[in-house]
Design an enzyme around this catalytic site. Structure first.
Site, short mmCIF file in Angstrom:
data_model
loop_
_atom_site.label_atom_id
_atom_site.label_comp_id
_atom_site.label_asym_id
_atom_site.label_seq_id
_atom_site.Cartn_x
_atom_site.Cartn_y
_atom_site.Cartn_z
N VAL A 12 0.83 -1.21 0.00
CA VAL A 12 0.00 0.00 0.00
C VAL A 12 0.86 1.26 0.00
CG1 VAL A 12 -1.76 1.31 1.25
CG2 VAL A 12 -1.92 -1.18 1.14
N GLU A 124 -10.85 6.15 4.98
CA GLU A 124 -11.67 5.68 3.86
C GLU A 124 -11.17 4.35 3.31
OE1 GLU A 124 -14.69 5.29 1.89
OE2 GLU A 124 -14.61 7.44 2.24
N VAL A 127 -12.08 0.29 4.63
CA VAL A 127 -13.25 -0.52 4.27
C VAL A 127 -13.47 -0.43 2.77
CG1 VAL A 127 -15.72 -0.92 4.61
CG2 VAL A 127 -14.33 -0.08 6.51
N GLY A 129 -11.43 -0.80 0.18
CA GLY A 129 -10.39 -0.36 -0.76
C GLY A 129 -10.77 0.92 -1.47
N GLY A 182 -1.94 -14.38 -5.35
CA GLY A 182 -1.64 -13.27 -4.45
C GLY A 182 -2.85 -12.65 -3.80
N GLU A 185 -3.20 -14.63 1.71
CA GLU A 185 -1.91 -14.75 2.37
C GLU A 185 -1.55 -16.23 2.57
OE1 GLU A 185 -0.02 -12.22 3.11
OE2 GLU A 185 -1.46 -10.62 2.67
N ASP A 196 -11.26 -10.39 8.95
CA ASP A 196 -11.07 -9.16 8.17
C ASP A 196 -12.40 -8.46 7.93
OD1 ASP A 196 -9.33 -7.50 6.15
OD2 ASP A 196 -11.04 -8.18 4.97
N LYS A 200 -14.15 -4.66 9.38
CA LYS A 200 -14.74 -3.66 8.49
C LYS A 200 -16.19 -3.35 8.87
CE LYS A 200 -11.64 -5.01 4.75
NZ LYS A 200 -11.49 -5.74 3.47
N GLY A 298 -5.90 -4.21 -3.18
CA GLY A 298 -4.92 -4.00 -4.24
C GLY A 298 -4.13 -2.74 -4.01
#
Length: 404
Positions: A12, A124, A127, A129, A182, A185, A196, A200, A298
């Protein structure tokens, strides 16, 4: 002139730097002032990077530089990220983060700290992306009483379920493919067990109800028990199996957040969200229903959301956005348990004689008896499953049907 610091140069963080310099001219125009990245914090060395002169290893360099007004936290995790973000906010430096674990665990404290120091803590990117959902909830939809949200908030699980639905691929094979591409994980626990997505929905729920919803108070079940048989039967009932993170407001003022696999009827757009895409369906008294859709993860999609917050923070200056906030909550009694949720329930059991259950749809084949009940609480559904098991029936699956 505003100077930015980027904490972390992983996927990121490097995406934030790349996208910033790719679109620097338009970012400056939108921010209304000259902007540049002054520092990149990382313990590693990047001698071949075109930005090698910007790297530092000591957070104090950033904290003590008055020119740095905005910090993009892209480290992940809680321990170091929390320490660094807290220190930045105490210095009056606004922070933009993609770190859902940090926001879900420490959001109330960090928002309060930002307010006390006349800066902002924006998230932002935490949650969905690239999907704009945080800002629409507290700005564009602010006139609504938001009564519920339901979303596909984890691209990895959606990719796996998509392979199972569309290619008849088993869970293990689909997970392996996600890892090879990818999307997952090496240790996929946080994704496939729903942690995860839980973080969110905690963030969305906190923003909607104004009180911090902690992950430990939210029922969470992942997709590891979903079989190809369930996926196939769901299609026969006109549904798709999805990992749904949801929150409903109850009549008594409490909220009911949860994360679990659900059968999503095909007449809901959520049923047609495939691959690694995310979507959030929002229900409000003014809008009825609105859906937000896009890439949920991503490098560049997440970087886009981080930089969107950075631009907003530069424009805000020393003014805290009071609409993007919530209070801490030591008493979790405002959060209802999942057993109170009312849904139709899909059951798959071993083939047996008539068991005296009123079902609205039944499939009876050579191996299984599959049926969907009328609306009932999840507590009643769990009790029904228990009674069936005690009578010698093999309850192979029990999955609620999404109703929003």
């Amino acid at each position: 002139m505003s100077s930015i610091a980027v904490l972390g140069y992983g996927v990121v963080g490097s995406g934030v730097v790349e996208l910033f310099y790719k679109n620097k001219e338009s970012i400056i125009a939108k921010a209304g002032t000259d902007v540049d990245i002054k520092y990149i914090l990382d313990i590693r060395d990047f001698p071949d990077s075109p930005y090698k002169d910007k790297f530092v290893k000591d957070i104090d360099v950033i904290l003590n530089d008055k020119d740095v007004t905005v910090v993009a936290e892209c480290m992940g995790g809680v321990s170091f990220a929390y320490k660094f973000v807290k220190a930045c906010l105490e210095k009056g430096k606004s922070v933009s983060t993609s770190n859902k674990e940090l926001v879900a665990a420490k959001g109330a404290e960090l928002l309060s700290l930002a307010k006390a120091n006349s800066c902002n803590f924006f998230f932002e990117a935490s949650v969905g992306g690239a999907i704009p959902i945080i800002r629409p909830l507290h700005k564009c939809l602010a006139a609504n009483d938001i009564t519920g949200v339901a979303g596909i908030l984890n691209g990895t699980t959606n990719f796996i379920l998509g392979k199972m639905i569309n290619e008849n691929m088993g869970f293990s094979a689909a997970l392996k493919m996600a890892q090879e591409l990818g999307y997952a994980e090496k240790d996929p626990t946080a994704d496939v067990e729903g942690h995860d997505a839980c973080r969110k929905i905690c963030i969305l729920s906190s923003l909607i109800c104004g009180r911090h919803v902690y992950p430990e108070n939210v029922y969470t079940k992942g997709i590891s028990d979903i079989s190809l048989e369930d996926v196939r039967y769901a299609e026969k009932f006109g549904c798709a199996v999805k990992l749904i993170a949801s929150m409903k407001k109850l009549a008594d003022g409490r909220i009911l957040p949860m994360v679990m696999p659900m059968l999503v009827p095909h007449d809901l757009l959520l049923a047609r969200v495939d691959d690694v895409f995310n979507a959030v369906l929002v229900c409000g008294d003014g809008i009825d229903k609105a859906m937000f859709y896009g890439r949920g993860a991503g490098m560049l999609p997440t970087a886009s959301a981080v930089l969107g917050d950075v631009i907003e923070e530069i424009k805000c200056g020393k003014c805290t956005d009071i609409s993007q906030t919530w209070e801490d909550s030591a008493d979790p009694s405002f959060v209802a348990g999942h057993e109170e949720s009312i849904n139709k329930i899909y059951f798959r059991i071993s083939k047996t004689d008539d068991i005296g259950i009123k079902a609205i749809e039944v499939i009876d084949d050579s191996d299984d008896m599959v049926f969907v009940t009328g609306p009932m609480t999840l507590l009643d559904a769990e009790n029904l499953g228990r009674k069936l098991s005690e009578s010698g029936v093999n309850v192979k699956a029990m999955i609620p049907v999404l109703d929003i």
